[in-house]
Motif scaffolding. Structure first.
Motif, PDB file in Angstrom:
ATOM      1  N   LYS A 121       0.863  -1.179   0.000  1.00 56.52           N
ATOM      2  CA  LYS A 121       0.000   0.000   0.000  1.00 56.52           C
ATOM      3  C   LYS A 121       0.903   1.233   0.000  1.00 56.52           C
ATOM      4  O   LYS A 121       1.766   1.387   0.872  1.00 56.52           O
ATOM      5  N   VAL A 122       0.680   2.110  -0.980  1.00 56.07           N
ATOM      6  CA  VAL A 122       1.553   3.262  -1.199  1.00 56.07           C
ATOM      7  C   VAL A 122       0.754   4.556  -1.048  1.00 56.07           C
ATOM      8  O   VAL A 122      -0.395   4.648  -1.494  1.00 56.07           O
ATOM      9  N   GLY A 123       1.363   5.560  -0.439  1.00 51.92           N
ATOM     10  CA  GLY A 123       0.729   6.874  -0.337  1.00 51.92           C
ATOM     11  C   GLY A 123       1.590   7.949  -0.976  1.00 51.92           C
ATOM     12  O   GLY A 123       2.823   7.879  -0.933  1.00 51.92           O
ATOM     13  N   TRP A 124       0.937   8.927  -1.607  1.00 52.40           N
ATOM     14  CA  TRP A 124       1.647  10.111  -2.082  1.00 52.40           C
ATOM     15  C   TRP A 124       1.127  11.318  -1.312  1.00 52.40           C
ATOM     16  O   TRP A 124      -0.043  11.710  -1.468  1.00 52.40           O
ATOM     17  N   ALA A 125       1.989  11.906  -0.490  1.00 49.58           N
ATOM     18  CA  ALA A 125       1.645  13.106   0.257  1.00 49.58           C
ATOM     19  C   ALA A 125       2.106  14.311  -0.551  1.00 49.58           C
ATOM     20  O   ALA A 125       3.272  14.685  -0.524  1.00 49.58           O
ATOM     21  N   ASP A 170       1.228  -0.020 -13.460  1.00 46.60           N
ATOM     22  CA  ASP A 170       2.153  -1.050 -13.952  1.00 46.60           C
ATOM     23  C   ASP A 170       2.537  -2.021 -12.840  1.00 46.60           C
ATOM     24  O   ASP A 170       2.607  -3.234 -13.054  1.00 46.60           O
ATOM     25  N   LEU A 171       2.774  -1.484 -11.639  1.00 50.66           N
ATOM     26  CA  LEU A 171       3.163  -2.331 -10.518  1.00 50.66           C
ATOM     27  C   LEU A 171       1.999  -3.197 -10.031  1.00 50.66           C
ATOM     28  O   LEU A 171       2.211  -4.306  -9.535  1.00 50.66           O
ATOM     29  N   LYS A 172       0.791  -2.676 -10.169  1.00 51.18           N
ATOM     30  CA  LYS A 172      -0.386  -3.487  -9.824  1.00 51.18           C
ATOM     31  C   LYS A 172      -0.489  -4.696 -10.744  1.00 51.18           C
ATOM     32  O   LYS A 172      -0.811  -5.807 -10.304  1.00 51.18           O
ATOM     33  N   LYS A 173      -0.216  -4.497 -12.025  1.00 52.63           N
ATOM     34  CA  LYS A 173      -0.268  -5.604 -12.980  1.00 52.63           C
ATOM     35  C   LYS A 173       0.747  -6.690 -12.616  1.00 52.63           C
ATOM     36  O   LYS A 173       0.534  -7.869 -12.895  1.00 52.63           O
ATOM     37  N   GLN A 174       1.837  -6.277 -11.993  1.00 50.73           N
ATOM     38  CA  GLN A 174       2.870  -7.223 -11.581  1.00 50.73           C
ATOM     39  C   GLN A 174       2.583  -7.835 -10.214  1.00 50.73           C
ATOM     40  O   GLN A 174       3.345  -8.686  -9.738  1.00 50.73           O
ATOM     41  N   GLY A 175       1.491  -7.385  -9.576  1.00 50.08           N
ATOM     42  CA  GLY A 175       1.148  -7.901  -8.259  1.00 50.08           C
ATOM     43  C   GLY A 175       1.998  -7.353  -7.140  1.00 50.08           C
ATOM     44  O   GLY A 175       2.037  -7.916  -6.038  1.00 50.08           O
ATOM     45  N   VAL A 176       2.675  -6.222  -7.389  1.00 49.96           N
ATOM     46  CA  VAL A 176       3.602  -5.661  -6.407  1.00 49.96           C
ATOM     47  C   VAL A 176       2.928  -4.609  -5.527  1.00 49.96           C
ATOM     48  O   VAL A 176       3.265  -4.470  -4.353  1.00 49.96           O
ATOM     49  N   VAL A 177       1.981  -3.858  -6.087  1.00 51.76           N
ATOM     50  CA  VAL A 177       1.284  -2.807  -5.351  1.00 51.76           C
ATOM     51  C   VAL A 177      -0.208  -3.103  -5.348  1.00 51.76           C
ATOM     52  O   VAL A 177      -0.773  -3.547  -6.362  1.00 51.76           O
ATOM     53  N   LYS A 178      -0.827  -2.839  -4.205  1.00 52.04           N
ATOM     54  CA  LYS A 178      -2.271  -3.071  -4.062  1.00 52.04           C
ATOM     55  C   LYS A 178      -3.066  -1.778  -4.186  1.00 52.04           C
ATOM     56  O   LYS A 178      -4.040  -1.701  -4.930  1.00 52.04           O
ATOM     57  N   ASP A 179      -2.667  -0.749  -3.424  1.00 49.30           N
ATOM     58  CA  ASP A 179      -3.438   0.493  -3.360  1.00 49.30           C
ATOM     59  C   ASP A 179      -2.526   1.710  -3.449  1.00 49.30           C
ATOM     60  O   ASP A 179      -1.357   1.658  -3.045  1.00 49.30           O
ATOM     61  N   LEU A 180      -3.086   2.810  -3.962  1.00 50.07           N
ATOM     62  CA  LEU A 180      -2.419   4.112  -3.960  1.00 50.07           C
ATOM     63  C   LEU A 180      -3.354   5.123  -3.320  1.00 50.07           C
ATOM     64  O   LEU A 180      -4.498   5.293  -3.756  1.00 50.07           O
ATOM     65  N   ILE A 181      -2.872   5.799  -2.289  1.00 52.56           N
ATOM     66  CA  ILE A 181      -3.630   6.850  -1.611  1.00 52.56           C
ATOM     67  C   ILE A 181      -2.936   8.181  -1.893  1.00 52.56           C
ATOM     68  O   ILE A 181      -1.730   8.315  -1.664  1.00 52.56           O
ATOM     69  N   VAL A 214       5.556   8.481  -0.513  1.00 55.53           N
ATOM     70  CA  VAL A 214       6.388   9.385  -1.302  1.00 55.53           C
ATOM     71  C   VAL A 214       5.915  10.811  -1.022  1.00 55.53           C
ATOM     72  O   VAL A 214       4.718  11.061  -0.880  1.00 55.53           O
ATOM     73  N   VAL A 215       6.875  11.731  -0.924  1.00 52.24           N
ATOM     74  CA  VAL A 215       6.576  13.078  -0.442  1.00 52.24           C
ATOM     75  C   VAL A 215       7.197  14.128  -1.341  1.00 52.24           C
ATOM     76  O   VAL A 215       8.385  14.058  -1.664  1.00 52.24           O
ATOM     77  N   ASP A 216       6.397  15.096  -1.769  1.00 54.86           N
ATOM     78  CA  ASP A 216       6.880  16.341  -2.357  1.00 54.86           C
ATOM     79  C   ASP A 216       6.594  17.405  -1.307  1.00 54.86           C
ATOM     80  O   ASP A 216       5.442  17.781  -1.087  1.00 54.86           O
ATOM     81  N   ALA A 217       7.623  17.848  -0.615  1.00 53.37           N
ATOM     82  CA  ALA A 217       7.458  18.568   0.648  1.00 53.37           C
ATOM     83  C   ALA A 217       7.078  20.032   0.482  1.00 53.37           C
ATOM     84  O   ALA A 217       7.615  20.729  -0.374  1.00 53.37           O
ATOM     85  N   GLY A 218       6.205  20.489   1.368  1.00 52.54           N
ATOM     86  CA  GLY A 218       5.821  21.891   1.405  1.00 52.54           C
ATOM     87  C   GLY A 218       6.715  22.728   2.293  1.00 52.54           C
ATOM     88  O   GLY A 218       6.607  23.947   2.314  1.00 52.54           O
ATOM     89  N   SER A 219       7.596  22.073   3.031  1.00 55.30           N
ATOM     90  CA  SER A 219       8.546  22.775   3.896  1.00 55.30           C
ATOM     91  C   SER A 219       9.778  21.907   4.050  1.00 55.30           C
ATOM     92  O   SER A 219       9.667  20.681   4.206  1.00 55.30           O
ATOM     93  N   SER A 220      10.938  22.534   4.033  1.00 50.53           N
ATOM     94  CA  SER A 220      12.180  21.762   4.173  1.00 50.53           C
ATOM     95  C   SER A 220      12.410  21.318   5.614  1.00 50.53           C
ATOM     96  O   SER A 220      13.165  20.374   5.855  1.00 50.53           O
ATOM     97  N   THR A 221      11.740  21.955   6.578  1.00 47.50           N
ATOM     98  CA  THR A 221      11.982  21.639   7.990  1.00 47.50           C
ATOM     99  C   THR A 221      10.755  21.125   8.730  1.00 47.50           C
ATOM    100  O   THR A 221      10.883  20.276   9.619  1.00 47.50           O
ATOM    101  N   ALA A 222       9.574  21.630   8.402  1.00 47.60           N
ATOM    102  CA  ALA A 222       8.384  21.324   9.201  1.00 47.60           C
ATOM    103  C   ALA A 222       8.011  19.848   9.179  1.00 47.60           C
ATOM    104  O   ALA A 222       7.419  19.333  10.142  1.00 47.60           O
TER     105      ALA A 222
END
Length: 354
Positions: free
Chosen positions: A47-51, A73-84, A111-119
């Motif tokens: 189970k993978v999340g993108w924040a 693509d990863l779901k087709k390979q049976g590697v990933v179930k869900d993406l949030i 996986v994170v694309d951050a809104g702050s370098s410190t917070a």
């Protein structure tokens, strides 16, 4: 800031990768050890999340496209179930809460694309302590307590752009500098990277510079105003693609002949560059950094060693290859970015795996 389909490798990017000798970098780096954070009984499908800090800009929408395609693509390979996917709408505190919810849901990777370098440091460290793979791309956090960071070098971005301008003008001329928003790490780092080149070439006179958001309309307005007071210029050192498009539109409005200009892979800029016969140079923050982040997290969860930092080379767009980008323009939004081709072979190369 930066949709994607698994495609064939571009020659320019492969050349850049070879030049950087990623395999040598990975082998010599002390950070290249067992993947950090991974622990506990974590087995596929994951189970993978993108924040995400915000989803409105086209660059982010395209990046989401690369992530969802990679997950498919990863779901087709049976590697990933869900993406949030979450959207903090530009608020770092909201992003912290959303990451905490992902931790509480015991996701396998974030996986994170951050809104702050410190917070975000504390909540990301907490995710790592819980055995979650955490991969940060594009806008980076300060903490190293995560699995991996992926990015291009924004200082190098600015250095290369400035050096092209110096070379194009023969070391002498008057220029205007167009920056992204002040206080944003990407725009600040690009500007810092350009300065040593300008300092070393005293024949280049910076008449003025401006900061605007990465958007065509305010960039056009800013350049229109600057041209009234600085009509005699030889070049525009633009550190963003939408900024470059806005500058060229301002030149056209003022009836001013275009001058050499730098930028990035923003579609409208590339189209105006070709149409107006401009002398230009561009690079990019590839949208597929998002897909690479997901791929990296899954590789780590599968027990493979991944580098703590992956430096993605900067592809160069110039007169020799701009046509190959514009040939694919119909596959990208009118206000989007025509990014370079990618596939899993590229990802493995970047992760120094065979």
């Amino acid at each position: 800031m930066r949709s994607g389909l698994s495609q064939t490798l571009s020659g320019g990017l492969l050349a850049g990768i070879g030049a950087l000798s990623i395999l040598a970098f990975a082998a010599s780096s002390p950070a290249f050890a067992a993947s950090n954070c991974i622990k506990g009984d974590r087995k596929p499908p994951y189970k993978v999340g993108w924040a995400n800090i915000y989803s409105v800009p086209t660059w982010m929408k395209q990046t989401e496209g690369t992530i969802t395609k990679e997950v498919a693509d990863l779901k087709k390979q049976g590697v990933v179930k869900d993406l949030i996917i979450t959207d903090a709408q530009g608020n770092a505190n909201t992003q912290i809460q959303q990451i905490q919810s992902m931790i509480d849901s015991n996701l396998d990777a974030i996986v994170v694309d951050a809104g702050s370098s410190t917070a975000l440091d504390r909540v990301i460290s907490d995710a790592c302590d819980k055995g979650i793979a955490v991969v940060n791309f594009d806008s980076l956090v300060d903490t190293d307590k995560l699995t991996a960071k992926l990015n291009t070098d924004s200082n190098e971005w600015g250095r290369q752009a400035a050096q092209w301008m110096v070379d194009r003008l023969g070391g002498k001329g008057k220029i205007i500098i167009m920056n992204g928003p002040a206080g944003v790490s990407v725009s600040d780092d690009r500007r810092k990277g350009a300065q040593p080149v300008l300092d070393a070439n005293k024949g280049i006179q910076v008449l003025t510079e401006t900061n605007t958001e990465y958007n065509v309309a305010p960039a056009q307005e800013a350049m229109t105003s600057l041209l009234f007071s600085n009509p005699d210029i030889d070049g525009v050192l633009s550190l963003g693609g939408a900024l470059s498009a806005g500058a060229l539109l301002a030149f056209d409005r003022q009836g001013h002949d275009p001058v050499p200009i730098t930028g990035e892979n923003y579609r409208q800029f590339l189209e105006l560059w070709k149409k107006e016969g401009v002398k230009g140079w561009a690079t990019m923050q590839p949208n597929w950094l998002g897909a690479l982040a997901v791929y990296t997290a899954v590789q780590a969860l599968n027990g493979k060693d991944v580098p703590a930092y992956v430096k993605v080379p900067l592809p160069v767009i110039d007169d020799s290859n701009i046509g190959s980008y514009l040939d694919r323009s119909k596959d990208f939004p009118a206000d989007g970015y025509i990014y370079s081709d990618f596939d899993t072979a590229l990802f493995d190369k970047l992760l120094a795996q065979k």
